[in-house]
Design an enzyme around this catalytic site. Structure first.
Site, mmCIF file in Angstrom:
data_model
loop_
_atom_site.group_PDB
_atom_site.id
_atom_site.type_symbol
_atom_site.label_atom_id
_atom_site.label_comp_id
_atom_site.label_asym_id
_atom_site.label_seq_id
_atom_site.Cartn_x
_atom_site.Cartn_y
_atom_site.Cartn_z
ATOM 1 N N ASP A 1 3.037 -4.744 8.007
ATOM 2 C CA ASP A 1 1.824 -3.935 7.904
ATOM 3 C C ASP A 1 0.626 -4.892 7.905
ATOM 4 O O ASP A 1 0.357 -5.564 6.913
ATOM 5 C CB ASP A 1 1.904 -3.117 6.604
ATOM 6 C CG ASP A 1 0.601 -2.413 6.290
ATOM 7 O OD1 ASP A 1 -0.346 -2.504 7.085
ATOM 8 O OD2 ASP A 1 0.539 -1.767 5.226
ATOM 9 N N HIS B 1 0.880 -1.180 0.000
ATOM 10 C CA HIS B 1 0.000 0.000 0.000
ATOM 11 C C HIS B 1 0.917 1.231 0.000
ATOM 12 O O HIS B 1 2.022 1.179 0.549
ATOM 13 C CB HIS B 1 -0.829 -0.048 1.281
ATOM 14 C CG HIS B 1 -1.893 0.986 1.399
ATOM 15 N ND1 HIS B 1 -1.635 2.263 1.826
ATOM 16 C CD2 HIS B 1 -3.231 0.936 1.174
ATOM 17 C CE1 HIS B 1 -2.763 2.954 1.868
ATOM 18 N NE2 HIS B 1 -3.749 2.173 1.467
ATOM 19 N N LYS C 1 -10.643 -1.221 10.001
ATOM 20 C CA LYS C 1 -10.740 -2.377 9.108
ATOM 21 C C LYS C 1 -11.193 -3.618 9.882
ATOM 22 O O LYS C 1 -11.388 -4.681 9.312
ATOM 23 C CB LYS C 1 -9.399 -2.650 8.434
ATOM 24 C CG LYS C 1 -8.859 -1.467 7.616
ATOM 25 C CD LYS C 1 -8.761 -1.758 6.149
ATOM 26 C CE LYS C 1 -7.385 -2.129 5.735
ATOM 27 N NZ LYS C 1 -7.284 -2.263 4.256
ATOM 28 N N CYS D 1 -4.600 2.372 -3.786
ATOM 29 C CA CYS D 1 -3.394 2.882 -3.128
ATOM 30 C C CYS D 1 -2.234 1.896 -3.278
ATOM 31 O O CYS D 1 -1.404 1.757 -2.354
ATOM 32 C CB CYS D 1 -3.623 3.180 -1.639
ATOM 33 S SG CYS D 1 -4.894 4.391 -1.361
ATOM 34 N N GLN E 1 -4.483 -4.960 6.436
ATOM 35 C CA GLN E 1 -5.443 -5.780 5.707
ATOM 36 C C GLN E 1 -5.555 -7.186 6.289
ATOM 37 O O GLN E 1 -6.494 -7.908 5.998
ATOM 38 C CB GLN E 1 -5.045 -5.816 4.218
ATOM 39 C CG GLN E 1 -5.926 -6.672 3.323
ATOM 40 C CD GLN E 1 -7.376 -6.228 3.338
ATOM 41 O OE1 GLN E 1 -7.687 -5.072 3.582
ATOM 42 N NE2 GLN E 1 -8.285 -7.154 3.100
#
Ligand code: 7TS
Length: 404
Positions: free
Chosen positions: A198, A121, A224, A362, A201
């Protein structure tokens, strides 16, 4: 077995209509929907004990502080961090990544190398580019293959004694690929590099164990995972968080201030300057409780069923191509219809009450790899149904007919 119809009753928004049709919400990778339990917890804060935290002797402030700190402990337990002060509450994954990138400015020198992946991202690309500009470090990229997987042989080749940091997402938001983070962490540590994963997600789909992973930093956003926007977390190993300088200066992050010299507060407050998103921080814990009550094992099984069902039905549409075909993926389907711009498909789907995201998500380097302007992205959550996928499939067929 999950009772989806009962679960759906927790989400008031799922019973609304869009353009005269029942809402089909398939933009969960952009943000998830919010259960009543979380909405109620936000209301309770503002109607019952709204006060600033860590500073008041009065009852409201103490109640708010206790609940804020209890939430931090819930987050600690969820991610299995060793200490609650290893959990920094931030405004989201982007903020968490910038905090670490900023901190490393003082630890890197010219010629040091940073590795990111082709699947990132923008929030896990741009802060490192800015860091390289500040320090003279060099950014290297793990390439991807046509299935949307990282090429691990190339990663092995990129690693050297100059590698200081490796940053990879746990799951790609644009394609759904689950990356081999255990391997990446082990190999990076073998050359003495730190690793940031990260998890923005990943966290709606899996429950990461930061100690088992032995990861140095892990980031997530509450919005999220059934929580509110504007709050997220950074996990960092205590030793790393002690090594990094503070990110922002201000109230709450200090031990003592004089005009000659300021000393900083202990963890986690050293990284939490100013009045935070207090309601958000408190209900982040509520959202985690909600998701754990549903159960991440149940979520994984059900979402996999949705993914297989949708993949089969969509693939049967002539001229439809799915991007991201790894065997290791979660419930994200990025696709295009032959010669049709994703935005046009998204617009027709919206007319039918179906919310998808269109564009580069993104993650522009992924689109460049496939030489496409973007995709239509349908991302499923545990509250979605096969009937909703049928509506998507019919909608895509209709869009194809109208736009061909
Ligand atoms: N990293 C990944 C893998 C993401 O998917 C996102 C947001 C971020 C970082 C940034 O999170 P934020 O909460 O700080 O904005 N992903 C998306 C998306 O796919 N569509 O909208 C936001």
């Amino acid at each position: 077995m999950l009772n989806i119809q009962d679960i759906r009753k927790d989400f008031p928004i799922l019973s609304r209509e869009v353009n005269g049709k029942p809402l089909v919400y398939f933009d969960n990778a952009a943000t998830s929907q919010t259960p009543q339990q979380v909405i109620d917890a936000i209301t309770s804060y503002y109607s019952g004990y709204n006060a600033n935290i860590h500073r008041g002797v009065h009852t409201l402030s103490q109640e708010a502080t206790d609940l804020y700190e209890q939430s931090r402990q819930k987050i600690q337990a969820h991610f299995n961090a060793k200490f609650s002060h290893e959990i920094i509450l931030t405004s989201g994954a982007t903020d968490s990544i910038n905090l670490v990138a900023n901190g490393f400015s003082s630890l890197l020198k010219k010629g040091d190398e940073i590795i990111v992946s082709a699947l990132e991202h923008h929030s896990n690309i741009v802060p490192w580019q800015m860091l390289c500009e500040r320090t003279g470090s060099v950014l290297k990229v793990i390439p991807m293959n046509a299935d949307g997987e990282l090429v691990m042989d190339e990663f092995d080749n990129l690693l050297s004694k100059n590698t200081k940091l490796v940053f990879v997402n746990h799951i790609s938001n644009a394609l759904g690929t689950i990356n081999p983070i255990e391997y990446i962490i082990e190999k990076a540590h073998a050359v003495g590099a730190a690793v940031l994963i990260d998890g923005a997600q990943a966290c709606p789909h899996v429950k990461p164990d930061v100690q088992a992973l032995d990861v140095d930093f892990y980031v997530a956003s509450a919005h999220k995972m059934c929580g509110p926007t504007g709050v997220g977390m950074l996990y960092g190993k205590e030793a790393w968080l002690n090594k990094l300088p503070p990110y922002q200066g201000g109230g709450e992050m200090i031990a003592e201030v004089t005009f000659e010299k300021t000393t900083y507060a202990d963890l986690p407050h050293k990284f939490e300057a100013g009045t935070p998103n207090i309601a958000g921080g408190i209900v982040f814990g509520t959202a985690i409780d909600y998701m754990n009550a549903i159960g991440f094992d149940n979520i994984a099984v059900y979402e996999h069923e949705l993914l297989e069902y949708a993949t089969e039905k969509l693939t049967a549409i002539e001229g439809l191509k799915i991007y991201g075909t790894s065997k290791h993926k979660t419930s994200v389907i990025s696709f295009n219809l032959d010669h049709i711009h994703p935005y046009d498909v998204g617009t027709i789907l919206d007319k039918l009450g179906i919310a998808v995201r269109t564009g580069h998500h993104c993650a522009q380097p992924i689109m460049d790899f496939y030489r496409i302007p973007g995709t239509v992205r349908a991302s499923f959550a545990f509250y979605n149904t096969k009937q909703e996928i049928d509506a998507l499939v019919e909608g895509v067929k209709k869009a194809k007919m109208m736009l061909s």
